[in-house]
Design a protein around this motif. Sequence first.
Motif, PDB file in Angstrom:
ATOM      1  N   ARG A  71     -30.675   6.589  70.479  1.00 10.12           N
ATOM      2  CA  ARG A  71     -30.090   7.725  69.780  1.00 10.12           C
ATOM      3  C   ARG A  71     -29.009   8.382  70.627  1.00 10.12           C
ATOM      4  O   ARG A  71     -29.093   8.417  71.852  1.00 10.12           O
ATOM      5  N   SER A  72     -27.984   8.918  69.964  1.00  8.93           N
ATOM      6  CA  SER A  72     -26.905   9.589  70.680  1.00  8.93           C
ATOM      7  C   SER A  72     -27.184  11.070  70.857  1.00  8.93           C
ATOM      8  O   SER A  72     -26.568  11.726  71.690  1.00  8.93           O
ATOM      9  N   ARG A  73     -28.132  11.614  70.064  1.00  6.24           N
ATOM     10  CA  ARG A  73     -28.518  13.013  70.196  1.00  6.24           C
ATOM     11  C   ARG A  73     -30.028  13.146  70.049  1.00  6.24           C
ATOM     12  O   ARG A  73     -30.644  12.450  69.236  1.00  6.24           O
ATOM     13  N   VAL A  74     -30.605  14.048  70.849  1.00  8.84           N
ATOM     14  CA  VAL A  74     -32.042  14.299  70.799  1.00  8.84           C
ATOM     15  C   VAL A  74     -32.261  15.807  70.842  1.00  8.84           C
ATOM     16  O   VAL A  74     -31.316  16.587  71.000  1.00  8.84           O
ATOM     17  N   ARG A  75     -33.516  16.221  70.718  1.00 13.89           N
ATOM     18  CA  ARG A  75     -33.869  17.631  70.785  1.00 13.89           C
ATOM     19  C   ARG A  75     -34.435  17.953  72.160  1.00 13.89           C
ATOM     20  O   ARG A  75     -34.978  17.089  72.853  1.00 13.89           O
ATOM     21  N   SER A  76     -34.332  19.207  72.552  1.00 14.61           N
ATOM     22  CA  SER A  76     -34.906  19.623  73.831  1.00 14.61           C
ATOM     23  C   SER A  76     -36.418  19.419  73.862  1.00 14.61           C
ATOM     24  O   SER A  76     -36.998  19.236  74.923  1.00 14.61           O
ATOM     25  N   SER A  77     -37.034  19.433  72.688  1.00 13.08           N
ATOM     26  CA  SER A  77     -38.475  19.205  72.631  1.00 13.08           C
ATOM     27  C   SER A  77     -38.845  17.779  73.039  1.00 13.08           C
ATOM     28  O   SER A  77     -40.016  17.486  73.303  1.00 13.08           O
ATOM     29  N   ASP A  78     -37.841  16.874  73.102  1.00 14.86           N
ATOM     30  CA  ASP A  78     -38.087  15.500  73.548  1.00 14.86           C
ATOM     31  C   ASP A  78     -38.071  15.372  75.070  1.00 14.86           C
ATOM     32  O   ASP A  78     -38.352  14.290  75.604  1.00 14.86           O
ATOM     33  N   LEU A  79     -37.739  16.457  75.768  1.00 14.41           N
ATOM     34  CA  LEU A  79     -37.584  16.395  77.221  1.00 14.41           C
ATOM     35  C   LEU A  79     -38.808  15.849  77.959  1.00 14.41           C
ATOM     36  O   LEU A  79     -38.659  15.037  78.887  1.00 14.41           O
ATOM     37  N   PRO A  80     -40.042  16.237  77.599  1.00 12.29           N
ATOM     38  CA  PRO A  80     -41.208  15.690  78.310  1.00 12.29           C
ATOM     39  C   PRO A  80     -41.282  14.165  78.285  1.00 12.29           C
ATOM     40  O   PRO A  80     -41.733  13.552  79.254  1.00 12.29           O
ATOM     41  N   GLU A  81     -40.826  13.544  77.192  1.00 13.18           N
ATOM     42  CA  GLU A  81     -40.855  12.086  77.117  1.00 13.18           C
ATOM     43  C   GLU A  81     -39.877  11.478  78.119  1.00 13.18           C
ATOM     44  O   GLU A  81     -40.165  10.451  78.744  1.00 13.18           O
ATOM     45  N   TYR A  82     -38.730  12.106  78.299  1.00 13.22           N
ATOM     46  CA  TYR A  82     -37.755  11.598  79.278  1.00 13.22           C
ATOM     47  C   TYR A  82     -38.281  11.767  80.699  1.00 13.22           C
ATOM     48  O   TYR A  82     -38.038  10.921  81.565  1.00 13.22           O
ATOM     49  N   VAL A  83     -38.993  12.849  80.956  1.00 19.42           N
ATOM     50  CA  VAL A  83     -39.612  13.035  82.271  1.00 19.42           C
ATOM     51  C   VAL A  83     -40.660  11.958  82.513  1.00 19.42           C
ATOM     52  O   VAL A  83     -40.757  11.393  83.607  1.00 19.42           O
ATOM     53  N   ARG A  84     -41.434  11.648  81.491  1.00 19.25           N
ATOM     54  CA  ARG A  84     -42.464  10.607  81.630  1.00 19.25           C
ATOM     55  C   ARG A  84     -41.827   9.263  81.990  1.00 19.25           C
ATOM     56  O   ARG A  84     -42.303   8.560  82.883  1.00 19.25           O
ATOM     57  N   VAL A  85     -40.748   8.911  81.300  1.00 19.23           N
ATOM     58  CA  VAL A  85     -40.074   7.641  81.576  1.00 19.23           C
ATOM     59  C   VAL A  85     -39.502   7.643  82.989  1.00 19.23           C
ATOM     60  O   VAL A  85     -39.580   6.639  83.708  1.00 19.23           O
ATOM     61  N   ALA A  86     -38.926   8.762  83.411  1.00 21.45           N
ATOM     62  CA  ALA A  86     -38.360   8.846  84.756  1.00 21.45           C
ATOM     63  C   ALA A  86     -39.420   8.608  85.818  1.00 21.45           C
ATOM     64  O   ALA A  86     -39.155   7.976  86.847  1.00 21.45           O
ATOM     65  N   PHE A  87     -40.641   9.083  85.580  1.00 22.69           N
ATOM     66  CA  PHE A  87     -41.724   8.930  86.551  1.00 22.69           C
ATOM     67  C   PHE A  87     -42.289   7.513  86.572  1.00 22.69           C
ATOM     68  O   PHE A  87     -43.153   7.208  87.385  1.00 22.69           O
ATOM     69  N   ASP A  88     -41.819   6.637  85.684  1.00 21.87           N
ATOM     70  CA  ASP A  88     -42.245   5.244  85.742  1.00 21.87           C
ATOM     71  C   ASP A  88     -41.579   4.498  86.893  1.00 21.87           C
ATOM     72  O   ASP A  88     -42.008   3.402  87.255  1.00 21.87           O
ATOM     73  N   ALA A  89     -40.527   5.071  87.466  1.00 24.45           N
ATOM     74  CA  ALA A  89     -39.835   4.461  88.603  1.00 24.45           C
ATOM     75  C   ALA A  89     -40.544   4.834  89.899  1.00 24.45           C
ATOM     76  O   ALA A  89     -41.272   5.829  89.971  1.00 24.45           O
ATOM     77  N   ARG A  90     -40.315   4.060  90.935  1.00 22.49           N
ATOM     78  CA  ARG A  90     -40.895   4.384  92.237  1.00 22.49           C
ATOM     79  C   ARG A  90     -40.131   5.532  92.893  1.00 22.49           C
ATOM     80  O   ARG A  90     -40.724   6.348  93.598  1.00 22.49           O
TER      81      ARG A  90
END
Length: 276
Positions: A71-90
Motif C-alpha cells: 500500500r502507498s498509504r496507511v493509517r497511524s493505527s497500523d504503526l504497531p504492525e510496522y514496529v513488530r516487523v522491524a523487531f524481526d531483524a537482529r
Amino acid sequence: MKDLARFESVVVRGMLLGIFVTGMVAEFVKPVGDALQGRTFVGGALLSLVGYVLYDAVKDLASSVERAPARSRVRSSDLPEYVRVAFDARKVDIGFLGYTGETLKEAVYERLNLLLDGNGQARDVSIRILVPDFGRPMALPSRVGPGGEPVDDPGFRNRLADLCQEYDDQLQAKIEEFEQVRGVRVTCEYRLYDGAPRDKICIFNESLVLHGLYDVSVTMRWRGERYYDPKGFQTDLSVWSLRDGADGVVMWTKHFNDLWALASVPPWRRQVPPIR
C-alpha cells in the motif's frame, strides 16, 4: 511460521558450517581429500564461511524488502504492525518525529516485553524519538482564543512535557531490565526539536519510511478551556520503501538525522552539575 523460519535458519547455517569444516578437513587430511577426489577445498570452504557470516545480514535485508507493504498509504493505527516487523531483524533501528510519541512508545514497550521473554531475534535495538520543545512559547499546541486565535499556555505545554518524560521513564525502566540479558543491547533516547508538531515521520531499519501531516485544527477541552491539540492516531501516512526505490527512504532518513543533530537533550535527561 516463526518456528519453521527458525528451523530453516538453523538448517541453512548448519549446512554452510558443515561445508566449511568438511572443506578444511579435506584440504589438510589426505585420506579425506582422496575420498572426496577434489583439490580446491580451501576456496569452497572459505566461501561457505563467508556465507555463514553474512547469512543473517542477507536474511534481514531480504525480510525488510519482501515484507514492505504494497500500500502507498496507511493509517497511524497500523504503526504497531510496522514496529513488530522491524523487531524481526537482529539489528533494529527506529526513528520517530512527532508530537509525544505515545503510539510508538506503546508498540515498542510491547516488543521489548516479548524480547525479554525470549520471543524475538533482535540483538541490537536503537530507538530515537524527536518531540517538540514544550519549554518554549508555541502557537501549537495552544489555547483557543476568543476569535479562534492561538494563545500560548505554559500550563498546557508543561502537561505535554510531563507526558513525554513519563513515556521516556517507562522505556528507560524497561531497558534497565535488559542489563541481565546477555547479548542484547537496547537504547532509547528522546530529543527536542524547535517547531510546531506538523510532520509525523517513522523510519524503520533505514529501509521503510512512513510520513504524514497532523491535523492541526483538532481541539480538545482541558480545565474548562479549548486547546489546539494535534492528534496523530488517525493520521494518514505515505509509505516509502526499498521496494519502490531508495530515493524516498534516503531523503527522509537524512532529514531525520539532520534534525536529530540539531535537537537538544530534554531537561529531564540533562546532567545536573555538582554543587561546589
